[in-house]
Design an enzyme around this catalytic site. Structure first.
Site, mmCIF file in Angstrom:
data_model
loop_
_atom_site.group_PDB
_atom_site.id
_atom_site.type_symbol
_atom_site.label_atom_id
_atom_site.label_comp_id
_atom_site.label_asym_id
_atom_site.label_seq_id
_atom_site.Cartn_x
_atom_site.Cartn_y
_atom_site.Cartn_z
ATOM 1 C CD GLN A 138 -3.333 -4.353 6.396
ATOM 2 O OE1 GLN A 138 -3.280 -3.359 5.690
ATOM 3 N NE2 GLN A 138 -3.884 -5.487 5.975
ATOM 4 C CE LYS A 155 -3.765 -2.505 2.095
ATOM 5 N NZ LYS A 155 -4.509 -2.932 3.279
ATOM 6 C CG ASP A 159 -9.532 -0.326 4.402
ATOM 7 O OD1 ASP A 159 -9.231 -0.547 3.214
ATOM 8 O OD2 ASP A 159 -8.866 -0.741 5.372
#
Ligand code: NAP
Length: 284
Positions: free
Chosen positions: A98, A54, A121
């Site tokens: 995460q 990422k 997200d």
């Protein structure tokens, strides 16, 4: 092989090129780069790799990115305090924590603490609600990436039978919502579905998001179907593979995504797109 390979790397490269151009415009206009912050707790090896990918993608498109690595021993409260610190940082447009978090941490509370306008997200309840009501703006990355691949390969969804195998909050459910929003006729299958093959054989578009190698075999696929493999598993030799038995399915399907090189790169690319969107919104 009869199926056309859906190349996630190719679609990703095209989208990342477009994001880079928009980033240059953004920087000219606002005198700063869009910024993403990733919070990682502990040293889970898969998470270390995902976060690295990422951050590399951010670098590729010229975003400012930071990674806050917190010790495994942190409590839920300590992680939330870190999230709140980043929420208040005006240089950060997108924040992602995460997952999975270490078992002793309350994942739902941490995800809920991410400011909705920074939730790139799109795992928060507000985004999930918007998606269900077909008012989504920032969309969960994996399903959004799959919709982009279908668009790129001009695979129609409207009026088609779509089957999603898996009903997780991060892939299966939002995937079904996006296919429905695109006028597909959508069925969701899961571990309690008695005859999975009978359901998957109906699909013009079949998305498997389960996490079980070899689950979808050629005899479970309608000839000509588009088969999208979200699964990320290791086979007996330790090689990365999806849920789909590629060798048998490619002989029946019309389109197929490989693993690796299919859905995976698109997920990271959509995160970049969502960060740009959040940055543009922050400047409005
Ligand atoms: P998850 O939360 O474990 O959900 C798996 C789903 O599969 C559940 O809904 C489960 O049903 C269903 N399932 C399990 N066994 C089944 C069976 N035999 N037949 C039909 N359905 C079955 O997993 P996830 O987070 O959605 O991830 C799924 C896979 O995608 C994993 O391999 C993950 O690593 C991968 N993934 C890849 C990306 C990417 O970017 N490529 C992104 C995210 C996830 P129940 O609900 O009934 O238990």
């Amino acid at each position: 092989m009869s199926a056309i390979l859906i190349d996630g790397k190719l679609v990703s490269a095209k989208l990342r090129g477009e994001v880079t151009e928009k980033r240059i415009e953004f920087e000219k206009k606002y005198g700063r780069k869009p910024g993403l912050c990733v919070i990682r707790v502990g040293e889970d090896p898969a998470s270390v790799v995902y976060v690295r990918n990422k951050l590399r993608a951010c670098e590729e498109v010229g975003f400012a990115s930071t990674c806050n690595i917190l010790p495994e021993s942190y409590t839920t409260e300590q992680v939330i305090a870190e999230v709140e610190k980043v929420n208040a940082d005006p240089t950060v447009d997108g924040l992602l924590v995460q997952l999975p978090l270490p078992k002793h941490i309350d994942e739902a509370r941490v995800v809920a603490a991410v400011a909705p306008e920074k939730d790139v997200d799109a795992f928060g309840k507000l985004d999930a609600g918007h998606l269900c009501l077909d008012e989504g703006n920032v969309l969960p990355c994996t399903p959004a990436g799959i919709m982009e691949m279908l668009k790129h390969y001009e695979i129609p969804v409207a009026g088609k039978e779509c089957v999603v195998v898996g009903r997780s909050n991060i892939v299966g459910r939002p995937m079904a919502a996006l296919l429905l929003a695109a006028d597909g006729t959508v069925t969701i299958a899961h571990s309690r579905t008695p005859d999975l093959g009978a359901v998957t054989r109906r699909a013009d578009i079949l998305v498997s998001a389960v996490g079980r190698a070899g689950l979808i075999t050629g005899d479970m696929v309608k000839p000509g179907a588009a088969v999208i493999d979200v699964g990320m598993n290791r086979n007996a030799e330790g090689k990365l593979c999806g849920d789909v038995d590629f060798d048998s399915v490619k002989e029946v399907a019309g389109y197929i995504t490989p693993v690796p090189g299919g859905v995976g790169p698109m997920t990271v690319t959509m995160l970049i797109c969502n960060t740009l969107y959040a940055a543009e919104n922050a400047e409005k």
